[in-house]
Design an enzyme around this catalytic site. Structure first.
Site, PDB file in Angstrom:
ATOM      1  N   TYR A 144     -35.316 -55.952 -31.670  1.00 24.30           N
ATOM      2  CA  TYR A 144     -34.570 -55.097 -32.828  1.00 24.30           C
ATOM      3  C   TYR A 144     -35.018 -55.794 -34.368  1.00 24.30           C
ATOM      4  O   TYR A 144     -35.678 -57.292 -34.717  1.00 24.30           O
ATOM      5  CB  TYR A 144     -32.791 -55.474 -33.271  1.00 24.30           C
ATOM      6  CG  TYR A 144     -33.127 -54.886 -34.316  1.00 24.30           C
ATOM      7  CD1 TYR A 144     -32.342 -56.239 -35.468  1.00 24.30           C
ATOM      8  CD2 TYR A 144     -32.033 -53.778 -34.626  1.00 24.30           C
ATOM      9  CE1 TYR A 144     -31.713 -55.920 -36.266  1.00 24.30           C
ATOM     10  CE2 TYR A 144     -31.558 -53.102 -35.439  1.00 24.30           C
ATOM     11  CZ  TYR A 144     -31.266 -54.381 -36.704  1.00 24.30           C
ATOM     12  OH  TYR A 144     -30.749 -53.961 -37.583  1.00 24.30           O
ATOM     13  N   ASP A 239     -42.209 -60.852 -35.738  1.00 21.26           N
ATOM     14  CA  ASP A 239     -41.319 -60.498 -36.125  1.00 21.26           C
ATOM     15  C   ASP A 239     -40.905 -62.089 -35.968  1.00 21.26           C
ATOM     16  O   ASP A 239     -39.463 -62.346 -35.211  1.00 21.26           O
ATOM     17  CB  ASP A 239     -40.395 -59.658 -35.704  1.00 21.26           C
ATOM     18  CG  ASP A 239     -39.164 -60.173 -36.596  1.00 21.26           C
ATOM     19  OD1 ASP A 239     -38.411 -58.366 -36.729  1.00 21.26           O
ATOM     20  OD2 ASP A 239     -38.762 -60.317 -37.237  1.00 21.26           O
ATOM     21  N   LYS A 267     -33.393 -64.861 -42.874  1.00 23.72           N
ATOM     22  CA  LYS A 267     -32.798 -65.642 -41.839  1.00 23.72           C
ATOM     23  C   LYS A 267     -32.319 -67.424 -42.325  1.00 23.72           C
ATOM     24  O   LYS A 267     -32.242 -67.916 -43.677  1.00 23.72           O
ATOM     25  CB  LYS A 267     -32.291 -65.451 -40.902  1.00 23.72           C
ATOM     26  CG  LYS A 267     -31.711 -64.535 -39.505  1.00 23.72           C
ATOM     27  CD  LYS A 267     -31.710 -64.286 -38.405  1.00 23.72           C
ATOM     28  CE  LYS A 267     -31.565 -63.262 -37.672  1.00 23.72           C
ATOM     29  NZ  LYS A 267     -30.378 -62.229 -37.631  1.00 23.72           N
TER      30      LYS A 267
HETATM   31  P1  KE4 Z   1     -31.724 -58.564 -41.637  1.00 27.64           P
HETATM   32  O1  KE4 Z   1     -31.939 -57.242 -42.172  1.00 27.64           O
HETATM   33  O2  KE4 Z   1     -30.709 -57.907 -41.061  1.00 27.64           O
HETATM   34  O3  KE4 Z   1     -32.290 -59.383 -42.111  1.00 27.64           O
HETATM   35  O4  KE4 Z   1     -32.609 -58.785 -39.811  1.00 27.64           O
HETATM   36  C1  KE4 Z   1     -33.080 -57.395 -39.367  1.00 27.64           C
HETATM   37  C2  KE4 Z   1     -34.025 -58.135 -37.896  1.00 27.64           C
HETATM   38  C3  KE4 Z   1     -35.157 -57.862 -38.059  1.00 27.64           C
HETATM   39  N1  KE4 Z   1     -35.629 -58.996 -37.363  1.00 27.64           N
HETATM   40  C4  KE4 Z   1     -34.959 -59.694 -35.671  1.00 27.64           C
HETATM   41  C5  KE4 Z   1     -35.740 -60.042 -34.690  1.00 27.64           C
HETATM   42  C6  KE4 Z   1     -33.882 -59.883 -36.201  1.00 27.64           C
HETATM   43  O5  KE4 Z   1     -32.797 -60.951 -35.571  1.00 27.64           O
HETATM   44  C7  KE4 Z   1     -32.898 -58.297 -37.301  1.00 27.64           C
HETATM   45  C8  KE4 Z   1     -31.577 -58.737 -37.395  1.00 27.64           C
HETATM   46  N2  KE4 Z   1     -31.121 -60.063 -36.261  1.00 27.64           N
HETATM   47  C9  KE4 Z   1     -30.312 -59.104 -36.568  1.00 27.64           C
HETATM   48  C10 KE4 Z   1     -29.027 -60.417 -34.920  1.00 27.64           C
HETATM   49  N3  KE4 Z   1     -29.646 -60.194 -33.965  1.00 27.64           N
HETATM   50  C11 KE4 Z   1     -28.737 -59.141 -37.047  1.00 27.64           C
HETATM   51  C12 KE4 Z   1     -27.215 -59.335 -37.527  1.00 27.64           C
HETATM   52  C13 KE4 Z   1     -26.854 -57.657 -38.100  1.00 27.64           C
HETATM   53  O6  KE4 Z   1     -27.514 -57.350 -38.171  1.00 27.64           O
HETATM   54  O7  KE4 Z   1     -25.713 -58.158 -38.910  1.00 27.64           O
END
Ligand code: KE4
Length: 429
Positions: A144, A239, A267
């Site tokens: 993701y 990523d 994060k």
């Molecule tokens: P954000 O747009 O949510 O800050 O980041 C997206 C993203 C990009 N790449 C990786 C590897 C990620 O894990 C994420 C976001 N992670 C999820 C949970 N694993 C965020 C939680 C959510 O969607 O509320």
């Protein structure tokens, strides 16, 4: 455990916000319970609005590696706040955090700050397309990279958790430029990258998958990725939104000693405030406006409060021995968890890298999306509910990660292991 306030607020929230939440996985649908509304957090604990206390292993999905409200970060935000909240103009803190990020990540010569991980990955892919003049991207099933259109193809995290096959609203002519192949499968990767019909700009990968549950790279996977993309002039994007400053101060790229062309962060680098970033070789990054023609922008990019939080966080993480201590603590916890599972819940598989881990409710090894799907989400859901009732706050999905933080005390971890054993015994009756 009494949760009446949360129940009432969730009802009201659902009349105002889709699903009552501002990010789908928070709705706790896959673990069949209503979300708790959080009042505050401190160290290893979070406290809901009904006065319940939990040891927190979600850590806001990764950012809280030092635990909640670490004093240096709170202090830094307070000091920054006294000078205003947003300028829409460059400020010294952006340069200071950029220097820390470029100093930490071996492959990053220049970096651009944005406000989320999605913005970081979306921009990195646009940059790779602009730099190469090619349009196709390769990702991996179950990974993701945020919710930008190009990524919602066999994506992980909430997309798996909610069983959404892709996402309506993403036009076919976007999706057709995204190829998703199995994680850890070098043979398929080589066949795909060498296919003369495919006009591939980049490969984007989670160097340790965290969004189908935690799945480590197989030996040789990164090396194969790197040599193939180098040979074929394809941009390799790590990523590291989860792994950046999680596995090591230099992220997965220093943990595994691999140099990607571009890196995406999020994060942890915001210390809990909204920060994302993408960076890499000058030759590529100089294509970004206003230096180059590839456009990317953001009103709150480089926000002074978020920069201050990020600087304080990275300075604390750079302390000698921080990662040795954290990763050793996580390894000890994982060993005890595995021992308990062997006795009381043998049909589980624990995958761990550093302080991120997932206990899959399946006996078979989990090495990619297909094997992760063998896990039993219903079993995970009852484990989640049993642990929540005992004051342990886990990720509300089998396909996410559990994070150990510097704030987790030996007492927190011992109590969590005890409650895990109790839950496993109860589930096995
Ligand atoms: P954000 O747009 O949510 O800050 O980041 C997206 C993203 C990009 N790449 C990786 C590897 C990620 O894990 C994420 C976001 N992670 C999820 C949970 N694993 C965020 C939680 C959510 O969607 O509320």
């Amino acid at each position: 455990m009494q949760t009446e306030q949360s129940r009432q607020l969730f009802q009201k929230a659902q009349t105002l916000i889709p699903g009552g939440v501002n990010s789908p996985v928070r709705a706790c649908k896959s673990v069949a319970c209503d979300p708790l509304f959080i009042a505050r957090a401190e160290g290893s604990k979070i406290y809901d609005i009904d006065g319940n206390t939990f040891v927190d292993f979600l850590g806001s999905w990764g950012p809280m590696i030092m635990g909640h409200n670490p004093p240096p970060v709170v202090e830094a935000i307070k000091n920054a706040l006294a000078n205003g909240t947003s300028y829409g103009a460059p400020c010294p803190a952006e340069v200071e955090l950029a220097e820390l990020v470029c100093g930490a990540l071996p492959s990053v010569e220049k970096v651009r700050f944005v406000s989320s991980g999605t913005e970081a990955t979306m921009s990195a892919v646009r940059l790779a397309r602009g730099y190469t003049g090619k349009k196709m991207i390769v990702k991996f099933d179950g990974c993701y990279h945020g919710h930008a259109d190009s990524f919602l193809v066999k994506a992980g995290s909430g997309v798996i958790t909610l069983g959404i096959p892709g996402s309506p609203g993403v036009p076919d002519d976007i999706v057709k430029n995204t190829i998703s192949i199995p994680y850890n499968d070098l043979e398929t990767l080589e066949k795909t990258l060498r296919d003369p019909k495919l006009d591939i700009a980049c490969v984007i990968v989670e160097p340790v998958a965290g969004n189908m549950g935690v799945i480590p790279p197989k030996a040789g996977f990164h090396e194969g990725l790197r040599s193939l993309t180098k040979e074929l002039g394809i941009v390799l994007i790590f990523d590291e939104v989860i792994t950046g400053f999680r596995l090591a101060y230099g992220g997965a790229q220093s943990y595994y000693n691999i140099m990607p062309d571009l890196t995406c962060l999020g994060k942890i680098i915001g210390g809990g405030l909204p920060v994302g970033a993408y960076g890499g070789k000058k030759e590529i990054m100089n294509q970004i406006a206003p230096e180059g023609p590839v456009y990317q922008a953001g009103t709150l990019s480089g926000n002074p409060l978020a920069m201050a939080a990020g600087i304080a966080t990275l300075k604390a993480l750079s302390a000698p021995g921080f990662y040795d201590r954290l990763n050793e603590k996580a390894a000890d916890f994982a060993k005890s968890l595995t021992d308990i599972a062997a006795k009381h819940m043998p049909a589980t598989t624990l995958n761990r890298v550093g302080s991120m881990m997932t206990n899959f409710f399946t006996a078979s090894p989990v090495t990619d999306f297909t094997s992760a799907m063998q896990a039993d989400p219903a079993k995970y859901a009852s484990f989640y509910r049993e642990m929540l009732a005992q004051g342990i706050y886990l990720a509300p999905s089998q396909f996410e990660a559990m994070f150990i933080s510097a704030a987790h005390s030996p007492e927190d971890l011992a109590a969590t292991l005890e409650k895990t054993e109790w839950s496993f015994k109860k589930m096995s009756k």
